[in-house]
Design a protein around this motif. Sequence first.
Motif, PDB file in Angstrom:
ATOM      1  N   ARG A  39       0.832  -1.215   0.000  1.00  0.00           N
ATOM      2  CA  ARG A  39       0.000   0.000   0.000  1.00  0.00           C
ATOM      3  C   ARG A  39       0.867   1.266   0.000  1.00  0.00           C
ATOM      4  NH1 ARG A  39      -3.528  -1.049   4.259  1.00  0.00           N
ATOM      5  NH2 ARG A  39      -2.335   0.134   5.758  1.00  0.00           N
ATOM      6  N   GLU A  40       1.917   1.231   0.800  1.00  0.00           N
ATOM      7  CA  GLU A  40       2.782   2.419   0.920  1.00  0.00           C
ATOM      8  C   GLU A  40       3.318   2.847  -0.447  1.00  0.00           C
ATOM      9  OE1 GLU A  40       6.309   1.784   3.212  1.00  0.00           O
ATOM     10  OE2 GLU A  40       6.712   3.926   3.377  1.00  0.00           O
ATOM     11  N   VAL A  41       3.843   1.890  -1.173  1.00  0.00           N
ATOM     12  CA  VAL A  41       4.467   2.246  -2.464  1.00  0.00           C
ATOM     13  C   VAL A  41       3.418   2.575  -3.537  1.00  0.00           C
ATOM     14  CG1 VAL A  41       6.702   1.127  -2.136  1.00  0.00           C
ATOM     15  CG2 VAL A  41       4.774  -0.235  -2.950  1.00  0.00           C
ATOM     16  N   VAL A  42       2.274   1.887  -3.457  1.00  0.00           N
ATOM     17  CA  VAL A  42       1.195   2.181  -4.419  1.00  0.00           C
ATOM     18  C   VAL A  42       0.688   3.610  -4.211  1.00  0.00           C
ATOM     19  CG1 VAL A  42      -1.203   1.616  -5.024  1.00  0.00           C
ATOM     20  CG2 VAL A  42       0.480  -0.210  -4.831  1.00  0.00           C
ATOM     21  N   VAL A  43       0.537   3.992  -2.957  1.00  0.00           N
ATOM     22  CA  VAL A  43       0.071   5.361  -2.646  1.00  0.00           C
ATOM     23  C   VAL A  43       1.101   6.380  -3.128  1.00  0.00           C
ATOM     24  CG1 VAL A  43      -0.418   6.967  -0.743  1.00  0.00           C
ATOM     25  CG2 VAL A  43      -1.428   4.693  -0.731  1.00  0.00           C
ATOM     26  N   LEU A  44       2.369   6.101  -2.846  1.00  0.00           N
ATOM     27  CA  LEU A  44       3.409   7.050  -3.262  1.00  0.00           C
ATOM     28  C   LEU A  44       3.466   7.196  -4.784  1.00  0.00           C
ATOM     29  CD1 LEU A  44       6.298   6.118  -0.781  1.00  0.00           C
ATOM     30  CD2 LEU A  44       5.126   8.311  -0.878  1.00  0.00           C
ATOM     31  N   ARG A  45       3.231   6.078  -5.457  1.00  0.00           N
ATOM     32  CA  ARG A  45       3.323   6.116  -6.924  1.00  0.00           C
ATOM     33  C   ARG A  45       2.042   6.650  -7.569  1.00  0.00           C
ATOM     34  NH1 ARG A  45       6.416   6.820 -11.242  1.00  0.00           N
ATOM     35  NH2 ARG A  45       5.493   5.867 -13.075  1.00  0.00           N
ATOM     36  N   ASP A  46       0.910   6.022  -7.227  1.00  0.00           N
ATOM     37  CA  ASP A  46      -0.324   6.304  -7.964  1.00  0.00           C
ATOM     38  C   ASP A  46      -1.178   7.422  -7.367  1.00  0.00           C
ATOM     39  OD1 ASP A  46       0.424   4.303  -9.686  1.00  0.00           O
ATOM     40  OD2 ASP A  46      -0.756   2.761  -8.669  1.00  0.00           O
ATOM     41  N   ARG A  67       2.620  -5.826  -7.253  1.00  0.00           N
ATOM     42  CA  ARG A  67       1.849  -6.731  -6.396  1.00  0.00           C
ATOM     43  C   ARG A  67       0.688  -6.004  -5.728  1.00  0.00           C
ATOM     44  NH1 ARG A  67       6.414 -10.511  -3.443  1.00  0.00           N
ATOM     45  NH2 ARG A  67       7.298 -11.307  -5.348  1.00  0.00           N
ATOM     46  N   GLY A  68       0.974  -4.789  -5.306  1.00  0.00           N
ATOM     47  CA  GLY A  68      -0.081  -3.984  -4.677  1.00  0.00           C
ATOM     48  C   GLY A  68      -1.221  -3.712  -5.622  1.00  0.00           C
ATOM     49  N   ARG A  69      -0.889  -3.373  -6.833  1.00  0.00           N
ATOM     50  CA  ARG A  69      -1.925  -3.104  -7.834  1.00  0.00           C
ATOM     51  C   ARG A  69      -2.731  -4.374  -8.133  1.00  0.00           C
ATOM     52  NH1 ARG A  69       1.952   0.186 -11.951  1.00  0.00           N
ATOM     53  NH2 ARG A  69       1.765   2.278 -11.078  1.00  0.00           N
TER      54      ARG A  69
END
Lengths: 194, 231
Positions: free
Chosen positions: A146-153, A179-181
Amino acid sequence: MKNNLKDLTDEQLIKEFQDNNTVDAYELLVKRFKDPLMNYVFRFVGNKDVASDIVQDTMIKFYLNKDSYKSFAKFSTWIYTIAGNLARNELKRRKRRVIFSLNNHDDDQELQVEDKSFVAPDRATDNSISREMVEKALKKVKPVYREVVVLRDVQGLSYEEIAEITELSIGTVKSRINRGRKQLQKLLKNIYKG
Amino acid sequence: MNKKFYNEDSEHQEIIKLLKDLPKVTASDNFEFNLMTHINNKNFKIKSEQKQSNFFWVLVPATGLVISAVVIFFVFFNQSNEFNLLLQEPAKIMGSVNNNDYPKNLNDVILDQKPLGNSYAGAVSKKKSATSEPKQSKTLRIVVKPNDVIDEEYVNLPFDKSKSVNVDAAIDNFSKNSTQPQSTLVGGVRKQSGFDGFYIREQLNRKFLKEWRARLDSINKNLNQRVNSLR
């Protein structure tokens, strides 16, 4: 003086604050980053009050440890790292509380998003409903993803910036985002046909 | 050569769009005011780290563990005392298992077995009648041996059955008919019981005995001398 400061970049402002202890420069940086940080932390921890506290703590840490910032790094990366660490600690603490709690009322466990009967197909097209479902599905994604998905998207940061904030390699960041997506896609399969 | 391990953004276009469309959350209007108040008051307490220093979550399972350990200890400690045969004297255990406990021939005991009902009780009663019952007043006692053999034995108690009386009946009788002669309670005045009560056995004092023996010898010697002189 204030007008002059507004024209400065983030890095110039922090330098001004470090060298001359200019509180106006600090205030300006707070004004610039409070909303992006709030959005990021809220999407990460899923609670507005907790997110507000974390952002406040981030700004206090920034004020107290201004000298630990080194000019070769981007200011945004540095402040996101502080906020991310505080948010991660908060999530760990909450996880411990859930483990030892007899009554688990965690918000994350409330909804089974993948249940197709939850929203009728005609209603699923409604923007507000789909947005609500996306928010709930995002809360169900594993925190590391979630952390990286939020930072990216959500925040729109580059892979390099995310790697620096999370202290991971770019490969790991990309893998986690992927993986998050996928998790999100699986959770939202009734409104998203990917 | 540049193999793409992850399809990156192109594969999840719709997910990315959904995430981008999420409403932006902003800080509260008084965020800056609160922050500057904290800084001006030098109130630098970091809430999230304060919460972390709370070790209550460690104490809860630790307390539970200690309580369960204490309970388990006491349960097993008591059980081991009750059932540990090794703590008993082996001589007692062996001595209690007697060949006499087992009847050699069942016919010796069960003379007339009834088809239903009191099988073992019948056997016991027949055995009682078969063996010569002592005429003296003796108390019959049922003994369960360690090898689960039930046996009976007669015990000489210092109470005379002929003098025994039901105390409740005697009191009742006395209250109703005071003219009637009263029964004698156990250990009455008619016949004295052979029971002298308990007495403490004293250990011999050898030094004291030697001293007195020496005195008696000297007296005897003196008497003999006098008798001889008189002769």
